[in-house]
Design an enzyme around this catalytic site. Structure first.
Site, PDB file in Angstrom:
ATOM      1  CG  ASP A  35     -14.131 -74.795 -30.168  1.00  0.00           C
ATOM      2  OD1 ASP A  35     -15.360 -74.669 -30.263  1.00  0.00           O
ATOM      3  OD2 ASP A  35     -13.485 -74.380 -29.190  1.00  0.00           O
ATOM      4  CG  ASP A  85     -17.219 -69.633 -28.376  1.00  0.00           C
ATOM      5  OD1 ASP A  85     -17.728 -68.689 -27.764  1.00  0.00           O
ATOM      6  OD2 ASP A  85     -17.729 -70.145 -29.398  1.00  0.00           O
TER       7      ASP A  85
END
Length: 338
Positions: A124, A126
């Site tokens: 991922d 963020d």
């Protein structure tokens, strides 16, 4: 991450070495067992050494009470901050819970096989590879950060359906100048500590690296360039006349996309590929659960529960330690994206 005082490390080693009931010889593998004889549980953790003897004893007692007695414990010689436990049998999720209970601030990894450097790393972006939520920071340029951030937080906790929450936030950005994205990148978006070194070092070991995000290519492509990721998967913000339209361009990148990307990349690399996945939110859970090494990075509770590893205290280079990669092998400068 600062190294623990030598006296504390020595004390932990003394405690750990008191747990050597097995007669093992030079053929001993990294698990403490002869390779191929046992299917074992391996736990590695990096913890505060203050009071480590008491906490380790309590954890071992809890393991024994759960019919998972530890057969061996010791500090890794090549990564001296890492304590490893080897169990002949047991449940990985139960062991993770026990260690989390007794070493609450520890960074840890639990596996049902000898831990090895992964051949695939899917992450991922963020709040995992970067310290911000891009859409929240971008919304600040429209004077809507608090409103958007509240939706983001609820979505990451799994309280809202991801796609509808994403479209709602994107719609609030309608009319914002596209130039705000570049300004946001320059002024707000920073990698988390250890991200560049983690990616560069894994690549130096032959690991394929993929950044997959529920965020946007406008941010993810430059971030991937900075960190050295080889592939990027994400959403696209629709732009017309130099302004955001409040819509997405193309299909939504969500939890199913992250899982599908992991599976596609793993299949391409072939049978036996060990996979590392890192994330922090509810939309990361499927890929975290599918990975051999699913790491929750300072994560929301639901993501943490799905993971067999976590980084809560140190930076991302602690993952390199948990994989047994000595600091002399770390690469500080990331390679360019292909």
């Amino acid at each position: 991450t600062p190294r623990r005082p030598a006296s504390a490390r020595r004390s932990a080693r003394v405690t750990a070495r008191s747990l050597l009931p097995l007669a093992v010889g030079p053929a001993m593998s990294a698990t403490g067992f002869r390779s191929g004889v046992f299917r074992v549980l391996i736990a590695r953790l990096i913890a505060d050494m203050d009071g480590v003897e008491t906490r380790l004893d309590a954890a071992l007692e809890a393991c024994a009470a759960a019919d998972m007695p530890a057969a061996l414990a010791g500090m890794l010689d090549f990564c001296g901050d890492v304590l490893q436990l080897s169990l002949p049998h047991g449940d990985a999720s139960r062991l993770t819970a026990i260690l989390a209970e007794h070493f609450s601030s520890a960074d840890l990894l639990v596996a049902d096989h000898e831990i090895e450097v992964p051949r695939l790393f899917v992450s991922d972006m963020d709040s995992t590879m970067i310290g911000q939520e891009c859409i929240d920071e971008l919304a600040d340029f429209a004077g809507l950060k608090d409103r958007v951030a509240d939706i983001t937080e609820r979505a990451m906790r799994g309280e809202l359906e991801f796609e509808s929450a994403l479209r709602e936030r994107v719609a609030l950005l309608e009319g914002l100048e596209e130039g705000a994205i570049a300004q946001c990148l320059d002024e707000r978006i920073q990698p988390v500590e250890g991200a560049r070194t983690l990616v560069a070092t894994l690549r130096s070991k032959g690991c394929r690296t993929v950044l997959v995000t529920g965020g946007f290519h406008h941010f993810a492509d430059p971030v991937a360039d900075r960190l050295g990721f080889e592939r990027v998967v994400g959403n696209r913000l629709a732009v017309s006349g130099g302004r955001l339209t409040g819509e997405l361009a193309g299909p939504v990148s969500d939890a199913s996309t992250k899982l599908a990307t992991l599976q596609e990349e793993r299949d391409r690399l072939g049978e036996g590929t060990r996979v590392l996945a890192t994330g922090d939110g509810a939309n990361d859970i499927p890929m975290i659960a599918a990975a051999d090494y699913g790491i929750a990075y300072r994560a929301k509770p639901k993501a943490r529960e799905a993971a067999n590893g976590r980084i809560e205290h140190g930076d991302l280079t602690n993952l390199l330690k948990l994989f047994g990669i000595p600091e002399s092998d770390w690469i500080e400068a990331p390679p360019s994206r292909a």
